[in-house]
Design a protein around this motif. Structure first.
Motif, PDB file in Angstrom:
ATOM      1  N   GLY A 153     -58.966 129.471 -54.677  1.00 11.05           N
ATOM      2  CA  GLY A 153     -60.116 128.951 -53.962  1.00 11.05           C
ATOM      3  C   GLY A 153     -61.357 128.862 -54.829  1.00 11.05           C
ATOM      4  N   LEU A 154     -62.461 129.362 -54.304  1.00  9.59           N
ATOM      5  CA  LEU A 154     -63.739 129.355 -55.029  1.00  9.59           C
ATOM      6  C   LEU A 154     -63.968 130.631 -55.811  1.00  9.59           C
ATOM      7  CD1 LEU A 154     -66.043 127.854 -52.245  1.00  9.59           C
ATOM      8  CD2 LEU A 154     -64.964 126.645 -54.156  1.00  9.59           C
ATOM      9  N   GLY A 155     -62.947 131.455 -55.936  1.00  9.81           N
ATOM     10  CA  GLY A 155     -63.122 132.716 -56.620  1.00  9.81           C
ATOM     11  C   GLY A 155     -64.065 133.613 -55.842  1.00  9.81           C
ATOM     12  N   SER A 156     -65.053 134.164 -56.510  1.00  7.54           N
ATOM     13  CA  SER A 156     -66.038 135.012 -55.842  1.00  7.54           C
ATOM     14  C   SER A 156     -67.308 134.253 -55.499  1.00  7.54           C
ATOM     15  CB  SER A 156     -66.396 136.199 -56.740  1.00  7.54           C
ATOM     16  OG  SER A 156     -67.014 135.760 -57.927  1.00  7.54           O
ATOM     17  N   ALA A 179     -64.001 140.879 -49.917  1.00  9.95           N
ATOM     18  CA  ALA A 179     -63.032 140.403 -50.899  1.00  9.95           C
ATOM     19  C   ALA A 179     -63.717 139.845 -52.133  1.00  9.95           C
ATOM     20  CB  ALA A 179     -62.129 139.346 -50.265  1.00  9.95           C
ATOM     21  N   ASP A 180     -64.785 139.097 -51.954  1.00 10.12           N
ATOM     22  CA  ASP A 180     -65.466 138.490 -53.105  1.00 10.12           C
ATOM     23  C   ASP A 180     -66.158 139.532 -53.977  1.00 10.12           C
ATOM     24  OD1 ASP A 180     -64.590 136.070 -52.228  1.00 10.12           O
ATOM     25  OD2 ASP A 180     -66.500 135.430 -51.359  1.00 10.12           O
ATOM     26  N   ILE A 181     -66.679 140.575 -53.366  1.00 12.32           N
ATOM     27  CA  ILE A 181     -67.287 141.640 -54.168  1.00 12.32           C
ATOM     28  C   ILE A 181     -66.241 142.314 -55.047  1.00 12.32           C
ATOM     29  CG2 ILE A 181     -68.386 143.911 -54.034  1.00 12.32           C
ATOM     30  CD1 ILE A 181     -69.829 142.938 -51.533  1.00 12.32           C
ATOM     31  N   SER A 194     -55.112 131.358 -52.403  1.00 10.73           N
ATOM     32  CA  SER A 194     -56.312 130.776 -51.789  1.00 10.73           C
ATOM     33  C   SER A 194     -57.564 131.609 -51.984  1.00 10.73           C
ATOM     34  CB  SER A 194     -56.077 130.567 -50.289  1.00 10.73           C
ATOM     35  OG  SER A 194     -55.873 131.806 -49.634  1.00 10.73           O
ATOM     36  N   GLY A 195     -57.429 132.895 -52.333  1.00  4.83           N
ATOM     37  CA  GLY A 195     -58.576 133.769 -52.470  1.00  4.83           C
ATOM     38  C   GLY A 195     -59.193 134.204 -51.159  1.00  4.83           C
ATOM     39  N   GLU A 196     -58.563 133.908 -50.036  1.00  5.19           N
ATOM     40  CA  GLU A 196     -59.107 134.239 -48.732  1.00  5.19           C
ATOM     41  C   GLU A 196     -58.783 135.672 -48.347  1.00  5.19           C
ATOM     42  OE1 GLU A 196     -57.640 131.473 -45.936  1.00  5.19           O
ATOM     43  OE2 GLU A 196     -58.702 129.740 -46.785  1.00  5.19           O
TER      44      GLU A 196
END
Length: 578
Positions: free
Chosen positions: A553-556, A506-508, A413-415
């Motif tokens: 998910g939406l990645g970064s 997480a996204d960074i 999920s990328g969460e």
């Protein structure tokens, strides 16, 4: 001490002589109960800030056993084009069957593709954050994989196949796969406590496991002395139990003595909250002060296989023992104020003249009244395959005190998944635990609740607030990680978590090429957008799903727009005018 046996009421009367006699017997009891912990002044273990692995010899030097020289070394006149009729394939195309491997040490802090750490002191005069990363010498606590996945490999003719040497970590001194240790410490009031934990907490964990006679969770007791191939040890192991915690073999009688002595030392040295203190994971309390047997006491046998010991109990004992040693060492020092030097640390302190006590010396000459938070992540694998391999399952153990944070990033999920909670007075659990002891909770000018001037209700040190319940009892959580289930693990201080949300962190990291670059990007962004300028430290550990970190998910892109806006606001020159 006078006791009324008819009403079962105990009345304690302590004099100055009683205090000195207790301190004199304090060291003797510890020496008899835990000789290793009592001798840490003379023996300190060297921390292994590296991991050991097997590398094929071809990666270190060319294969001298090739039957023919490489084709590219032949003169052009003797070279022939490749055809399917060549009976002998080139040496460079031959499979590396039976190749020897070499055991090498790889410093973890230099392995930027596996681990990254970065810190900044912000606008503070000095940095109070510390961290530690390496391999710890404790028995494996991983959950055994099903037998269907550990069947020994065999050749087509039925003979046993040799174990694979590639993607294989070297075993520890006990014969188990290496247990990795990552920790972050956020000091307050100074760096003395955080530096003590950085240098010594892993030693307390190792000594506790040795004192408890903790055995590996990966094999039977009769397999410990076996010298068979590693795969056979896992093949003969029984199926894992579905329930947690996983109980391992240990000396229950020894554990009971150590736990009772530790609780008595907390009770008589500090008192207050610790008079009725019962740690969550302590399973052996033994005889209480009234001579009755505790309801949840374990049998008195030495090596109890049915009611064993869990790694959670080891961690809780190690945390409380380290905190007690630090607090007692500070109580024995001289106060900076000569008027307060021989006064009790609190109004009803048991120790009348703490400056005259003599215990283990920790830190400088003057009493340190600050403390430190702590978050520890330990990773154990059931096989020699390292935990960052995409096909390797592993067990993650989190031990947490204070407001430092640990989070995981889900590969699917990328969460960002937080695995720790914040130990502040605003927490309902912490509030209900401490309201019966704390004088009052106040709200500062920033709208944050504080107790006795402290923002953390659990911490190491803080000797002036121990009696009202500021303890180092850890919040422990165990997570069984499947192969490539998570992309990476993050440990960060409140200088990062107060400035950024978990998903932003997480996204960074997802956008970074390596964990090392990810930790630097997180700290730089947190320092840039923060209004407080607190010390910021971030540790990033690669897990099995690292290569797929942008797929879920939406990645970064989920927080990309908000991060760009925050950076623009932080760099706007008109911001300082408002």
């Amino acid at each position: 001490m006078i006791a009324n046996s008819t009403k079962r009421v105990t009345v304690e009367v302590w004099t100055l002589a009683d205090s000195y006699s207790f301190i004199a017997s304090f060291a003797r009891r510890r020496a008899s109960a835990s000789p290793r912990n009592g001798s840490q002044n003379t023996r300190r273990r060297h921390f292994h800030d590296y991991f050991v692995t097997h590398l094929p010899s071809s990666s270190l030097h060319p294969d001298s056993r090739a039957p023919h020289p490489s084709f590219h070394k032949l003169p052009r006149a003797a070279s022939l084009p490749h055809t399917g009729g060549i009976s002998q394939p080139p040496a460079v195309l031959q499979p590396l069957v039976g190749r020897e491997t070499t055991v090498v040490r790889i410093p973890l802090r230099s392995a930027k593709h596996h681990f990254g750490a970065s810190f900044s002191r912000g606008s503070r005069p000095y940095n109070e954050d510390t961290y530690q990363a390496g391999v710890i010498e404790v028995p494996a606590f991983a959950k055994r994989v099903p037998r269907s996945l550990t069947i020994r490999r065999r050749n087509p003719d039925g003979s046993p196949a040799p174990p694979l040497n590639e993607n294989r970590g070297a075993e520890s001194a006990s014969g188990d796969p290496q247990v990795f240790y990552f920790a972050i410490f956020d000091g307050h009031g100074g760096s003395e406590c955080s530096e003590f934990l950085r240098d010594s907490l892993h030693t307390y964990i190792e000594d506790t496991a040795e004192d408890f006679e903790l055995q590996s969770s990966l094999r039977k007791r009769d397999d410990a002395a076996s010298s068979e191939v590693q795969d056979e040890q896992y093949e003969d192991a029984p199926e894992s139990d579905a329930e947690l915690p996983i109980m391992q073999h240990g000396n229950r009688r020894r554990i009971g003595e150590l736990e009772r002595n530790l609780l008595d030392e907390w009770k008589y040295l500090v008192g207050g909250y610790f008079r009725r203190f019962r740690p969550v994971h302590f399973t052996c309390y033994g005889e209480d002060d009234r001579g009755s047997r505790a309801t949840n006491s374990a049998p008195a046998s030495g090596d109890d296989t049915k009611n064993g010991v869990s790694i959670e109990e080891v961690m809780e004992y190690a945390f409380l023992r380290a905190d007690l040693d630090f607090v007692s060492a500070q109580a024995s020092k001289r106060d900076a104020d000569p008027v307060r030097e021989d006064k009790p640390l609190n109004e009803d302190e048991i120790l009348e003249k703490p400056s005259r006590t003599r215990t283990r010396q920790i830190g400088g000459r003057e009493r340190f009244k600050g403390g430190s938070t702590c978050s520890v992540a330990m990773i154990s694998t059931p096989t020699p395959t390292p935990f960052w391999h995409p096909s390797a399952p592993s067990s993650l153990l989190i031990s947490h005190v204070g407001d430092t944070r640990i989070l995981l990033c889900s590969t699917a999920s990328g969460e960002a998944i937080p695995v720790t909670s914040v130990h502040h007075p605003s927490s309902p659990i912490e509030g209900s635990r401490l309201r019966r002891y704390a004088a009052s909770f106040v709200t500062d000018s920033f709208g944050e609740e504080r107790m006795s001037g402290l923002a953390n209700t659990r911490a190491f040190g803080d000797i002036q607030s121990k009696r009202i319940g500021v303890s180092a009892e850890p919040e422990i959580r165990r997570i069984e990680m499947g192969p490539a289930e998570y992309s990476f693990l993050v440990l960060m201080s409140d200088g990062v978590s107060d400035a950024l949300s978990d998903q932003e962190v997480a996204d960074i990291i997802k956008e970074a090429k390596t964990p090392e670059q990810g930790s630097k990007d997180v700290v730089n962004f947190a320092t840039e957008v923060s209004n407080v300028g607190d010390n910021a430290t971030c540790l990033v550990i690669r897990l099995g799903g690292w290569e797929r970190r942008l797929e879920g998910g939406l990645g970064s892109m989920g927080t990309k727009e908000s991060r760009d806006w925050r950076r623009q606001e932080a760099t706007d020159p008109r911001r300082s005018r408002t």
